[in-house]
Scaffold this active site. Sequence first.
Site, PDB file in Angstrom:
ATOM      1  N   CYS A   2       0.675  -1.087  -0.136  1.00 51.31           N
ATOM      2  CA  CYS A   2       0.345  -0.555  -0.081  1.00 51.31           C
ATOM      3  C   CYS A   2       0.934   1.357   0.442  1.00 51.31           C
ATOM      4  O   CYS A   2       1.828   1.820   0.425  1.00 51.31           O
ATOM      5  CB  CYS A   2      -0.746   0.088   1.335  1.00 51.31           C
ATOM      6  SG  CYS A   2      -1.962  -1.480   0.979  1.00 51.31           S
ATOM      7  N   ARG A  27       5.344   0.399  -5.816  1.00 50.95           N
ATOM      8  CA  ARG A  27       5.250  -0.575  -4.665  1.00 50.95           C
ATOM      9  C   ARG A  27       4.229  -1.887  -4.687  1.00 50.95           C
ATOM     10  O   ARG A  27       4.421  -2.446  -4.499  1.00 50.95           O
ATOM     11  CB  ARG A  27       4.659   0.531  -3.514  1.00 50.95           C
ATOM     12  CG  ARG A  27       5.655   1.454  -3.034  1.00 50.95           C
ATOM     13  CD  ARG A  27       4.372   2.324  -2.388  1.00 50.95           C
ATOM     14  NE  ARG A  27       4.294   1.992  -0.699  1.00 50.95           N
ATOM     15  CZ  ARG A  27       5.764   2.561  -0.248  1.00 50.95           C
ATOM     16  NH1 ARG A  27       6.595   2.341   0.054  1.00 50.95           N
ATOM     17  NH2 ARG A  27       5.170   1.696   1.260  1.00 50.95           N
ATOM     18  N   TRP A  74      -2.666  -2.596  -1.469  1.00 47.38           N
ATOM     19  CA  TRP A  74      -2.831  -4.591  -2.343  1.00 47.38           C
ATOM     20  C   TRP A  74      -2.819  -5.234  -1.070  1.00 47.38           C
ATOM     21  O   TRP A  74      -3.362  -5.154  -0.005  1.00 47.38           O
ATOM     22  CB  TRP A  74      -0.514  -4.518  -1.681  1.00 47.38           C
ATOM     23  CG  TRP A  74      -0.479  -5.352  -2.428  1.00 47.38           C
ATOM     24  CD1 TRP A  74       0.198  -5.378  -3.534  1.00 47.38           C
ATOM     25  CD2 TRP A  74      -0.028  -6.951  -1.739  1.00 47.38           C
ATOM     26  NE1 TRP A  74       0.626  -6.831  -3.673  1.00 47.38           N
ATOM     27  CE2 TRP A  74       0.814  -7.091  -2.697  1.00 47.38           C
ATOM     28  CE3 TRP A  74      -0.488  -7.397   0.244  1.00 47.38           C
ATOM     29  CZ2 TRP A  74       0.949  -9.279  -2.262  1.00 47.38           C
ATOM     30  CZ3 TRP A  74       0.163  -7.973   0.422  1.00 47.38           C
ATOM     31  CH2 TRP A  74       0.568  -9.558  -0.407  1.00 47.38           C
ATOM     32  N   ASN A 100      -1.624   2.139   5.961  1.00 49.62           N
ATOM     33  CA  ASN A 100      -0.877   1.030   5.231  1.00 49.62           C
ATOM     34  C   ASN A 100      -0.429   0.386   6.261  1.00 49.62           C
ATOM     35  O   ASN A 100      -0.060   1.173   7.265  1.00 49.62           O
ATOM     36  CB  ASN A 100       0.656   2.296   4.277  1.00 49.62           C
ATOM     37  CG  ASN A 100       1.151   0.648   4.354  1.00 49.62           C
ATOM     38  OD1 ASN A 100       1.532  -0.332   4.693  1.00 49.62           O
ATOM     39  ND2 ASN A 100       2.489   1.442   3.682  1.00 49.62           N
ATOM     40  N   GLY A 101       0.051  -0.500   6.646  1.00 50.41           N
ATOM     41  CA  GLY A 101      -0.275  -1.560   8.047  1.00 50.41           C
ATOM     42  C   GLY A 101      -0.963  -2.622   8.341  1.00 50.41           C
ATOM     43  O   GLY A 101      -2.103  -2.854   7.162  1.00 50.41           O
ATOM     44  N   GLU A 480      19.624 -16.084  -6.962  1.00 48.22           N
ATOM     45  CA  GLU A 480      19.319 -14.435  -7.045  1.00 48.22           C
ATOM     46  C   GLU A 480      19.038 -14.715  -8.435  1.00 48.22           C
ATOM     47  O   GLU A 480      17.890 -13.323  -9.008  1.00 48.22           O
ATOM     48  CB  GLU A 480      21.072 -13.741  -7.093  1.00 48.22           C
ATOM     49  CG  GLU A 480      20.230 -11.653  -7.690  1.00 48.22           C
ATOM     50  CD  GLU A 480      18.997 -11.114  -7.375  1.00 48.22           C
ATOM     51  OE1 GLU A 480      18.107 -12.012  -6.307  1.00 48.22           O
ATOM     52  OE2 GLU A 480      18.657 -10.659  -7.436  1.00 48.22           O
ATOM     53  N   LYS A 484      15.311 -13.623 -10.242  1.00 49.74           N
ATOM     54  CA  LYS A 484      14.936 -12.931 -11.359  1.00 49.74           C
ATOM     55  C   LYS A 484      14.406 -13.448 -12.469  1.00 49.74           C
ATOM     56  O   LYS A 484      13.004 -12.511 -12.624  1.00 49.74           O
ATOM     57  CB  LYS A 484      16.506 -12.207 -11.660  1.00 49.74           C
ATOM     58  CG  LYS A 484      17.040 -11.429 -11.114  1.00 49.74           C
ATOM     59  CD  LYS A 484      16.347  -9.833 -10.718  1.00 49.74           C
ATOM     60  CE  LYS A 484      15.935  -9.725  -9.706  1.00 49.74           C
ATOM     61  NZ  LYS A 484      15.527 -10.350  -8.151  1.00 49.74           N
ATOM     62  N   GLU A 487      10.480 -13.984 -10.891  1.00 46.66           N
ATOM     63  CA  GLU A 487       9.516 -13.096 -10.666  1.00 46.66           C
ATOM     64  C   GLU A 487       9.039 -11.922 -11.445  1.00 46.66           C
ATOM     65  O   GLU A 487       8.138 -11.633 -11.637  1.00 46.66           O
ATOM     66  CB  GLU A 487      10.080 -11.526  -9.920  1.00 46.66           C
ATOM     67  CG  GLU A 487      11.138 -11.583  -9.757  1.00 46.66           C
ATOM     68  CD  GLU A 487      12.399 -11.046  -8.176  1.00 46.66           C
ATOM     69  OE1 GLU A 487      10.970 -10.577  -7.448  1.00 46.66           O
ATOM     70  OE2 GLU A 487      13.160 -10.410  -8.928  1.00 46.66           O
ATOM     71  N   HIS A 503      21.812 -35.340  -4.901  1.00 45.56           N
ATOM     72  CA  HIS A 503      20.915 -36.271  -3.951  1.00 45.56           C
ATOM     73  C   HIS A 503      19.427 -36.089  -4.211  1.00 45.56           C
ATOM     74  O   HIS A 503      18.595 -36.595  -2.806  1.00 45.56           O
ATOM     75  CB  HIS A 503      21.273 -35.258  -3.002  1.00 45.56           C
ATOM     76  CG  HIS A 503      23.048 -35.937  -2.288  1.00 45.56           C
ATOM     77  ND1 HIS A 503      23.467 -37.062  -1.463  1.00 45.56           N
ATOM     78  CD2 HIS A 503      23.852 -34.630  -2.935  1.00 45.56           C
ATOM     79  CE1 HIS A 503      24.617 -36.788  -1.905  1.00 45.56           C
ATOM     80  NE2 HIS A 503      24.828 -35.272  -2.488  1.00 45.56           N
ATOM     81  N   LYS A 602       6.815  -3.928  -4.168  1.00 46.35           N
ATOM     82  CA  LYS A 602       7.967  -3.861  -4.355  1.00 46.35           C
ATOM     83  C   LYS A 602       8.760  -3.531  -2.610  1.00 46.35           C
ATOM     84  O   LYS A 602       9.847  -4.244  -2.315  1.00 46.35           O
ATOM     85  CB  LYS A 602       8.155  -1.863  -4.900  1.00 46.35           C
ATOM     86  CG  LYS A 602      10.287  -1.395  -4.768  1.00 46.35           C
ATOM     87  CD  LYS A 602      10.920  -2.060  -5.515  1.00 46.35           C
ATOM     88  CE  LYS A 602      12.219  -1.951  -5.252  1.00 46.35           C
ATOM     89  NZ  LYS A 602      13.172  -2.713  -5.973  1.00 46.35           N
TER      90      LYS A 602
HETATM   91  O1  M6R Z   1      13.951  -3.930   0.145  1.00 39.78           O
HETATM   92  P1  M6R Z   1      14.324  -5.067   0.676  1.00 39.78           P
HETATM   93  O2  M6R Z   1      15.334  -5.167   0.660  1.00 39.78           O
HETATM   94  O3  M6R Z   1      14.196  -5.803   2.054  1.00 39.78           O
HETATM   95  O4  M6R Z   1      13.753  -6.516  -0.262  1.00 39.78           O
HETATM   96  C1  M6R Z   1      13.476  -7.545  -0.146  1.00 39.78           C
HETATM   97  C2  M6R Z   1      12.828  -8.169  -0.278  1.00 39.78           C
HETATM   98  O5  M6R Z   1      11.469  -8.345  -0.475  1.00 39.78           O
HETATM   99  C3  M6R Z   1      13.169  -8.199  -2.081  1.00 39.78           C
HETATM  100  O6  M6R Z   1      14.586  -7.836  -2.384  1.00 39.78           O
HETATM  101  C4  M6R Z   1      12.851  -8.962  -3.007  1.00 39.78           C
HETATM  102  O7  M6R Z   1      12.938 -10.241  -3.177  1.00 39.78           O
HETATM  103  C5  M6R Z   1      13.004  -8.468  -4.603  1.00 39.78           C
HETATM  104  N1  M6R Z   1      11.458  -7.902  -5.440  1.00 39.78           N
HETATM  105  C6  M6R Z   1      13.002  -9.352  -5.774  1.00 39.78           C
HETATM  106  O8  M6R Z   1      13.757  -8.926  -7.068  1.00 39.78           O
END
Ligand code: M6R
Length: 607
Positions: A2, A27, A74, A100-101, A480, A484, A487, A503, A602
């Site tokens: 949010c 966001r 959200w 937000n929260g 990572e 990528k 997602e 394994h 985000k």
């Molecule tokens: O803002 P942050 O670095 O704490 O966020 C952590 C994760 O939510 C963030 O790295 C997420 O995995 C990314 N969107 C991946 O690309």
Amino acid sequence: MCGIVGYTGKDDAVSVLTSGLKRLEYRGYDSSGIAVNNENKITMVKASGEINNLVEKLGEKTIVGCAGIGHTRWATHGAPTDINAHPHLSNSGRFAIVHNGIIENYIELKEELAGKGFNFESETDTEVVVHLLEYYYEGDVRKALMKTVSRLEGSYALGVVCSEFPKSVFAAKLGSPLIIGVGVGENFFASDVTALISKTKNIIYIEDGEFAEITPDEIDVFDCTGKSVKKSVSRVVWDIEAAEKGGYEHFMLKEIMEQPKALKSTIEPNIKDNKIHFEGLEPLGEKIKDINKIIITACGSAYHAGYVGKFVIEELCRISVEVDLASELRYRNPIIDEKTLVVVISQSGETADTIAAMKECKERGATVLSVVNVVGSTIAKLSDYVIYTWAGPEIAVATSKGYTTQLAVMNMLALWLGDHLNKIEETEYNELIEAIRSIPERAQRSLDLNAQMADFVKNYSHYDSVFYIGRNIDYAICMEGSLKLKEISYVHSEAYAAGELKHGTIALVDENSLVVAPCCQESLFDKMMSNIKEVKARGANVLAVALENNHKIYEEADNVISIPETHPMFVSVAEIIPLQLFSYYIAKEKGCNIDKPKNLAKSVTVE
Ligand code: M6R
């Protein structure tokens, strides 16, 4: 997640609020709405789906007013419908609020308020707040707001308008992000700077437990007793261009391409007289000799950066480093005390799980050092020490420059710790600092691959299962790379320590599998060659990532992405860049919504 925005001034509130909300789109949200205060009447418009749906609805009405609040939601409690969208209006129409929260005790409050005759329209946790405000209101909004939040359990950034005060907007914060923007004859609040950067660069950071009453000419921040709190105004260092696409098709590609600059801004200010020097960390430099364990905690990509941190810190400092998912650490009974250094990594500085894990560690006596991109964020404020990554605003949900600047800090931190622990010989130190200095240039050379990547990925876009295998730092990069890909392109992929495949998981590998194999650790190269042979024997197509002078890799891999020669310990940045580009172009080939992937936000500000 949010986003909230508030405005009071002389301009048309609808257009200020909708443009602020558009800047908060990144966001992640699934509905939006605004409420504008005009001549003692609040008008509210809400729409599920994209902000354009809201703009369309707004176009059908004439809403006049110079103060109001806006929200991108959200969904957590209740589906993303028009009714559940924020703002929420009190039964009398006197108050509208955005939130937000999460209000954790909303069920009890709802029962209580329903018993007093309040009528609930939505399924949200938020709606209790607006009815509480109405319940406690006796002509003074500030008092009603203070009483209201004293009843809330959970987290909130709240924006409030009251029909009886057409020039004021009110705000309250606990555990969710909220900043105030200072203008001339107009003032703002928002979840983050991006929403306000086109209007003002002057920001007041408000703390948890603080409130604000904001009019066009005055900002009064007060505490839970109503007493005014003196606040200073900070100046944001980046410009509006940083939050715009600047000719790129997607923010993600722009941010990938910005990495050399972001890395330079993160590395150079921390090198003085050929030594790593972190401003403000001197007391930790003394204390570090008493530390017997380091725990790195974070979520998602930041956790993956922490994994690289583990390898480099253990190698250079010979101190034990555990890497813990923040969402797991908070729910076990970790062994942490005054002799533990906890390194918290977060781009946004607002990730709820990371904040909770950090609080847990602090309670157990640990010293907390955070690595954060957003100045003034909750994590930065709660830490004992902070190292900033100077990546600038990151708008694409999938992180790129946020992550690689974290890698750069992990590398520098390892060197800094090793130096303070007297673990590194001078010649080695000099060699390593040169390697760190060369990271931005190596990143640039990896980015040169961009020119051919769009065509290159056409050979791979039909795969619906991709395995990333590697060892040591290469394995951390696999995690990572795999994230990528999944997602933004929604292709199923998994990261495995290469030796672990046999394994169990190798049962899944066949001629329909693509195996991506970063092999940039020379000392482990022969082991990787054996693992590549194993998957090839099952019919997999192998795409390796290797240093440019490695010719042996061509004997086994079907295809190779070459990256510039780099010190193996600090290869992570140059190594991940082609994998970021690979994921980006696969997602583009598949027509995905790259900057705003489905279901993702985000900044994950709820648990
Ligand atoms: O803002 P942050 O670095 O704490 O966020 C952590 C994760 O939510 C963030 O790295 C997420 O995995 C990314 N969107 C991946 O690309």
